[in-house]
Design a protein around this motif. Structure first.
Motif, PDB file in Angstrom:
ATOM      1  N   THR A 122       1.516   0.679  -5.210  1.00  0.00           N
ATOM      2  CA  THR A 122       2.569   1.612  -4.823  1.00  0.00           C
ATOM      3  C   THR A 122       2.084   2.488  -3.668  1.00  0.00           C
ATOM      4  OG1 THR A 122       3.570   1.607  -7.019  1.00  0.00           O
ATOM      5  CG2 THR A 122       4.052   3.503  -5.611  1.00  0.00           C
ATOM      6  N   ALA A 123       0.867   2.995  -3.771  1.00  0.00           N
ATOM      7  CA  ALA A 123       0.299   3.810  -2.688  1.00  0.00           C
ATOM      8  C   ALA A 123       0.134   2.979  -1.423  1.00  0.00           C
ATOM      9  CB  ALA A 123      -1.047   4.405  -3.121  1.00  0.00           C
ATOM     10  N   VAL A 124      -0.352   1.752  -1.560  1.00  0.00           N
ATOM     11  CA  VAL A 124      -0.515   0.870  -0.408  1.00  0.00           C
ATOM     12  C   VAL A 124       0.841   0.572   0.226  1.00  0.00           C
ATOM     13  CG1 VAL A 124      -1.214  -1.444   0.344  1.00  0.00           C
ATOM     14  CG2 VAL A 124      -2.651  -0.159  -1.249  1.00  0.00           C
ATOM     15  N   GLY A 125       1.825   0.260  -0.593  1.00  0.00           N
ATOM     16  CA  GLY A 125       3.159  -0.047  -0.081  1.00  0.00           C
ATOM     17  C   GLY A 125       3.769   1.103   0.694  1.00  0.00           C
ATOM     18  N   GLU A 126       3.575   2.309   0.202  1.00  0.00           N
ATOM     19  CA  GLU A 126       4.079   3.488   0.925  1.00  0.00           C
ATOM     20  C   GLU A 126       3.405   3.604   2.288  1.00  0.00           C
ATOM     21  OE1 GLU A 126       3.381   6.624  -1.889  1.00  0.00           O
ATOM     22  OE2 GLU A 126       5.137   6.074  -3.093  1.00  0.00           O
TER      23      GLU A 126
ATOM     24  N   ASP B  42      11.143  -5.559   2.311  1.00  0.00           N
ATOM     25  CA  ASP B  42      11.389  -4.318   3.045  1.00  0.00           C
ATOM     26  C   ASP B  42      10.811  -3.167   2.233  1.00  0.00           C
ATOM     27  OD1 ASP B  42      12.287  -2.084   4.371  1.00  0.00           O
ATOM     28  OD2 ASP B  42      14.395  -2.693   4.400  1.00  0.00           O
ATOM     29  N   LEU B  43       9.644  -2.717   2.625  1.00  0.00           N
ATOM     30  CA  LEU B  43       8.960  -1.667   1.862  1.00  0.00           C
ATOM     31  C   LEU B  43       9.543  -0.280   2.102  1.00  0.00           C
ATOM     32  CD1 LEU B  43       5.256  -2.866   2.108  1.00  0.00           C
ATOM     33  CD2 LEU B  43       6.993  -3.395   0.392  1.00  0.00           C
ATOM     34  N   THR B  44      10.565  -0.179   2.929  1.00  0.00           N
ATOM     35  CA  THR B  44      11.241   1.110   3.109  1.00  0.00           C
ATOM     36  C   THR B  44      12.340   1.310   2.075  1.00  0.00           C
ATOM     37  OG1 THR B  44      12.871   0.271   4.707  1.00  0.00           O
ATOM     38  CG2 THR B  44      10.753   1.088   5.594  1.00  0.00           C
ATOM     39  N   THR B  45      12.575   0.305   1.223  1.00  0.00           N
ATOM     40  CA  THR B  45      13.585   0.425   0.171  1.00  0.00           C
ATOM     41  C   THR B  45      12.896   0.477  -1.188  1.00  0.00           C
ATOM     42  OG1 THR B  45      13.854  -1.961  -0.204  1.00  0.00           O
ATOM     43  CG2 THR B  45      15.208  -0.953   1.554  1.00  0.00           C
ATOM     44  N   SER B  46      13.561   1.075  -2.155  1.00  0.00           N
ATOM     45  CA  SER B  46      12.973   1.142  -3.494  1.00  0.00           C
ATOM     46  C   SER B  46      12.852  -0.250  -4.097  1.00  0.00           C
ATOM     47  CB  SER B  46      13.780   2.067  -4.402  1.00  0.00           C
ATOM     48  OG  SER B  46      15.095   1.580  -4.574  1.00  0.00           O
ATOM     49  N   GLY B  47      13.819  -1.130  -3.831  1.00  0.00           N
ATOM     50  CA  GLY B  47      13.735  -2.495  -4.340  1.00  0.00           C
ATOM     51  C   GLY B  47      12.552  -3.241  -3.773  1.00  0.00           C
TER      52      GLY B  47
ATOM     53  N   ILE C  64      -3.239  -6.635   7.821  1.00  0.00           N
ATOM     54  CA  ILE C  64      -3.873  -5.400   7.345  1.00  0.00           C
ATOM     55  C   ILE C  64      -3.854  -5.279   5.825  1.00  0.00           C
ATOM     56  CG2 ILE C  64      -3.469  -4.167   9.503  1.00  0.00           C
ATOM     57  CD1 ILE C  64      -1.193  -2.635   8.040  1.00  0.00           C
ATOM     58  N   PHE C  65      -3.155  -6.198   5.158  1.00  0.00           N
ATOM     59  CA  PHE C  65      -3.150  -6.239   3.697  1.00  0.00           C
ATOM     60  C   PHE C  65      -2.958  -7.678   3.279  1.00  0.00           C
ATOM     61  CE2 PHE C  65      -0.676  -6.910  -0.112  1.00  0.00           C
ATOM     62  CZ  PHE C  65      -1.413  -6.231  -1.067  1.00  0.00           C
ATOM     63  N   SER C  66      -3.674  -8.090   2.238  1.00  0.00           N
ATOM     64  CA  SER C  66      -3.500  -9.432   1.704  1.00  0.00           C
ATOM     65  C   SER C  66      -3.994  -9.482   0.272  1.00  0.00           C
ATOM     66  CB  SER C  66      -4.298 -10.442   2.545  1.00  0.00           C
ATOM     67  OG  SER C  66      -4.163 -11.738   2.013  1.00  0.00           O
TER      68      SER C  66
ATOM     69  N   GLU D  50      -8.293   5.960   5.659  1.00  0.00           N
ATOM     70  CA  GLU D  50      -6.982   5.651   5.087  1.00  0.00           C
ATOM     71  C   GLU D  50      -7.133   5.035   3.697  1.00  0.00           C
ATOM     72  OE1 GLU D  50      -4.224   6.658   6.206  1.00  0.00           O
ATOM     73  OE2 GLU D  50      -4.509   6.952   8.352  1.00  0.00           O
ATOM     74  N   VAL D  51      -8.126   4.174   3.527  1.00  0.00           N
ATOM     75  CA  VAL D  51      -8.391   3.581   2.216  1.00  0.00           C
ATOM     76  C   VAL D  51      -8.752   4.682   1.221  1.00  0.00           C
ATOM     77  CG1 VAL D  51      -9.863   2.013   0.895  1.00  0.00           C
ATOM     78  CG2 VAL D  51      -9.098   1.362   3.182  1.00  0.00           C
ATOM     79  N   GLU D  52      -9.592   5.620   1.636  1.00  0.00           N
ATOM     80  CA  GLU D  52      -9.975   6.727   0.763  1.00  0.00           C
ATOM     81  C   GLU D  52      -8.759   7.546   0.359  1.00  0.00           C
ATOM     82  OE1 GLU D  52     -13.003   8.777   2.980  1.00  0.00           O
ATOM     83  OE2 GLU D  52     -14.377   7.065   2.841  1.00  0.00           O
ATOM     84  N   THR D  53      -7.853   7.772   1.296  1.00  0.00           N
ATOM     85  CA  THR D  53      -6.631   8.510   0.988  1.00  0.00           C
ATOM     86  C   THR D  53      -5.782   7.747  -0.028  1.00  0.00           C
ATOM     87  OG1 THR D  53      -6.609   9.553   3.170  1.00  0.00           O
ATOM     88  CG2 THR D  53      -4.517   9.489   1.987  1.00  0.00           C
ATOM     89  N   LEU D  54      -5.658   6.430   0.149  1.00  0.00           N
ATOM     90  CA  LEU D  54      -4.881   5.613  -0.786  1.00  0.00           C
ATOM     91  C   LEU D  54      -5.514   5.606  -2.171  1.00  0.00           C
ATOM     92  CD1 LEU D  54      -3.989   2.563   1.481  1.00  0.00           C
ATOM     93  CD2 LEU D  54      -2.510   4.476   0.835  1.00  0.00           C
ATOM     94  N   GLU D  55      -6.830   5.491  -2.224  1.00  0.00           N
ATOM     95  CA  GLU D  55      -7.518   5.530  -3.516  1.00  0.00           C
ATOM     96  C   GLU D  55      -7.294   6.867  -4.209  1.00  0.00           C
ATOM     97  OE1 GLU D  55     -11.563   4.651  -2.487  1.00  0.00           O
ATOM     98  OE2 GLU D  55     -11.283   2.510  -2.803  1.00  0.00           O
ATOM     99  N   SER D  56      -7.406   7.945  -3.460  1.00  0.00           N
ATOM    100  CA  SER D  56      -7.205   9.271  -4.020  1.00  0.00           C
ATOM    101  C   SER D  56      -5.784   9.429  -4.550  1.00  0.00           C
ATOM    102  CB  SER D  56      -7.511  10.331  -2.961  1.00  0.00           C
ATOM    103  OG  SER D  56      -7.257  11.617  -3.456  1.00  0.00           O
ATOM    104  N   LYS D  57      -4.833   8.994  -3.770  1.00  0.00           N
ATOM    105  CA  LYS D  57      -3.422   9.077  -4.173  1.00  0.00           C
ATOM    106  C   LYS D  57      -3.184   8.263  -5.446  1.00  0.00           C
ATOM    107  CE  LYS D  57       1.126   8.833  -2.096  1.00  0.00           C
ATOM    108  NZ  LYS D  57       1.897   8.556  -0.889  1.00  0.00           N
ATOM    109  N   ALA D  58      -3.760   7.072  -5.517  1.00  0.00           N
ATOM    110  CA  ALA D  58      -3.594   6.227  -6.698  1.00  0.00           C
ATOM    111  C   ALA D  58      -4.253   6.863  -7.921  1.00  0.00           C
ATOM    112  CB  ALA D  58      -4.168   4.839  -6.440  1.00  0.00           C
ATOM    113  N   ARG D  59      -5.425   7.434  -7.752  1.00  0.00           N
ATOM    114  CA  ARG D  59      -6.099   8.101  -8.876  1.00  0.00           C
ATOM    115  C   ARG D  59      -5.279   9.289  -9.377  1.00  0.00           C
ATOM    116  NH1 ARG D  59     -10.863   5.669  -9.577  1.00  0.00           N
ATOM    117  NH2 ARG D  59     -11.967   4.840  -7.779  1.00  0.00           N
TER     118      ARG D  59
END
Length: 135
Positions: free
Chosen positions: A6-10, A68-73, A97-99, A115-124
């Protein structure tokens, strides 16, 4: 994994990455919601391919399906399915950039470390407890 995705998708939506998913799985998806979402997305992909290719022979409708990661679906499909399918990837400026790597526990990200550190922090902060990096 779903919390981290979810954090990565955002992030991917924010930077405008193009994301595709292959709707095949090496292992049966048994969790009820992801299984339902997988079948739902396969049906939508088949219907879209049938409409787009009316009167023509097309490719495999389950390969490289756009999300389309800009939509909730789109975000829901991404976070619940990206790690369960044979491939999901995001491209920005002709660079992956993601796989996923056909593994429910490993994803590859090609973004700056901060950016990875930010995503990890957000996920935690959102409740992820088992994140780790592989060098």
């Amino acid at each position: 994994m779903e919390i981290f995705l979810t954090a990565v998708g955002e992030y991917l939506a924010t930077v405008g990455a193009e994301t595709t998913i292959d709707l095949y799985a090496d292992f049966e998806i048994t969790d009820p919601e992801p299984k339902r979402l997988f079948e739902e997305l396969r049906q939508a992909a088949a219907a879209q391919a049938q409409t787009a290719n009316a009167g023509r022979r097309g490719g495999d409708p389950y390969m490289a399906v756009s999300l389309d990661l800009t939509t909730s679906g789109g975000m829901t499909y991404f976070s619940r399915l990206a790690h369960r399918t044979i491939d999901c990837e995001s491209v920005l400026d002709n660079k992956v950039i993601f796989s996923t790597v056909e593994n429910e526990r490993i994803v590859c990200v090609g973004i700056p470390d901060h950016e990875v550190e930010t995503l990890e922090s957000k996920a935690r902060e959102a409740g992820a407890t088992t994140l780790s990096r592989v060098a």
